[in-house]
Enzyme design. Sequence first.
Site, PDB file in Angstrom:
ATOM      1  N   ASN A  76       0.807  -1.220   0.000  1.00 32.23           N
ATOM      2  CA  ASN A  76       0.000   0.000   0.000  1.00 32.23           C
ATOM      3  C   ASN A  76       0.844   1.276   0.000  1.00 32.23           C
ATOM      4  O   ASN A  76       0.438   2.312   0.514  1.00 32.23           O
ATOM      5  CB  ASN A  76      -0.958   0.010   1.201  1.00 32.23           C
ATOM      6  CG  ASN A  76      -1.865  -1.204   1.226  1.00 32.23           C
ATOM      7  OD1 ASN A  76      -2.481  -1.544   0.209  1.00 32.23           O
ATOM      8  ND2 ASN A  76      -1.943  -1.879   2.367  1.00 32.23           N
ATOM      9  N   ARG A  77       2.047   1.170  -0.562  1.00 34.91           N
ATOM     10  CA  ARG A  77       2.985   2.286  -0.657  1.00 34.91           C
ATOM     11  C   ARG A  77       3.491   2.759   0.720  1.00 34.91           C
ATOM     12  O   ARG A  77       4.019   3.862   0.830  1.00 34.91           O
ATOM     13  CB  ARG A  77       2.370   3.477  -1.421  1.00 34.91           C
ATOM     14  CG  ARG A  77       2.015   3.160  -2.883  1.00 34.91           C
ATOM     15  CD  ARG A  77       3.259   2.732  -3.665  1.00 34.91           C
ATOM     16  NE  ARG A  77       3.004   2.591  -5.079  1.00 34.91           N
ATOM     17  CZ  ARG A  77       2.713   1.419  -5.677  1.00 34.91           C
ATOM     18  NH1 ARG A  77       2.630   0.318  -4.944  1.00 34.91           N
ATOM     19  NH2 ARG A  77       2.526   1.366  -6.981  1.00 34.91           N
ATOM     20  N   LEU A  78       3.339   1.934   1.741  1.00 34.68           N
ATOM     21  CA  LEU A  78       3.874   2.260   3.057  1.00 34.68           C
ATOM     22  C   LEU A  78       5.279   1.659   3.166  1.00 34.68           C
ATOM     23  O   LEU A  78       5.526   0.689   3.900  1.00 34.68           O
ATOM     24  CB  LEU A  78       2.948   1.735   4.162  1.00 34.68           C
ATOM     25  CG  LEU A  78       1.533   2.319   4.146  1.00 34.68           C
ATOM     26  CD1 LEU A  78       0.687   1.715   5.258  1.00 34.68           C
ATOM     27  CD2 LEU A  78       1.582   3.850   4.291  1.00 34.68           C
TER      28      LEU A  78
END
Length: 214
Positions: free
Chosen positions: A190-192
Amino acid sequence: MTDLTHVRREYLKAGLRRKDLPNDPMALFELWMTQAAEANLSDPTAMVVATVDANGQPWQRIVLLKRFDEQGFIFFTNLGSRKAAQLADNSHISLLFPWHMLERQVAVSGIAEPLSTNDVLSYFVNRPKDSQIAAWVSKQSSPISARGILEAKFLEMKQKFANGEVPLPSFWGGYRVKAASIEFWQGGANRLHDRFLYQRSAVTEPWQIERLAP
């Protein structure tokens, strides 16, 4: 306009946690470099080298890392090249190792210091002979009218050095990049992404570690 917004993927291979980080970033870099080589990545030692010209314009190119230790990162080049001319005026430099298949990046910033002739020679004599000859042929970054000029010069130099050792060109050298900061980036879901920055203001000081927001 070509729309690339649909070109996406998730990063799910691994994570990076503060408790797993060594105090010395070179220990983590060595581990990641070893894993990149063991994963059979194409050119795991390839790095993007960024320098800046007199007008403040950044330039980038891919160069192969040849050695590294606690003193820094070493690469070799023609001293008449664009990068060498820019480093002569401004020794600040940035390196980026883009290990896409492992969902990893390592970004280094610091100062590039010229290597001694002895250090350059110790590497040059172990290069394949054709690579040694090629160092004599190319006036790196200068305009040429045709590839045939390079090929003809290569054959000429190959004949010249056919029966002996190839001497070290006076215009061929290398640099040691002494890092002021090293950032490790590990892709996350999730682009974290996980990002950790090692920094120090002097080589005698301990490294400070910060987690950065993705």
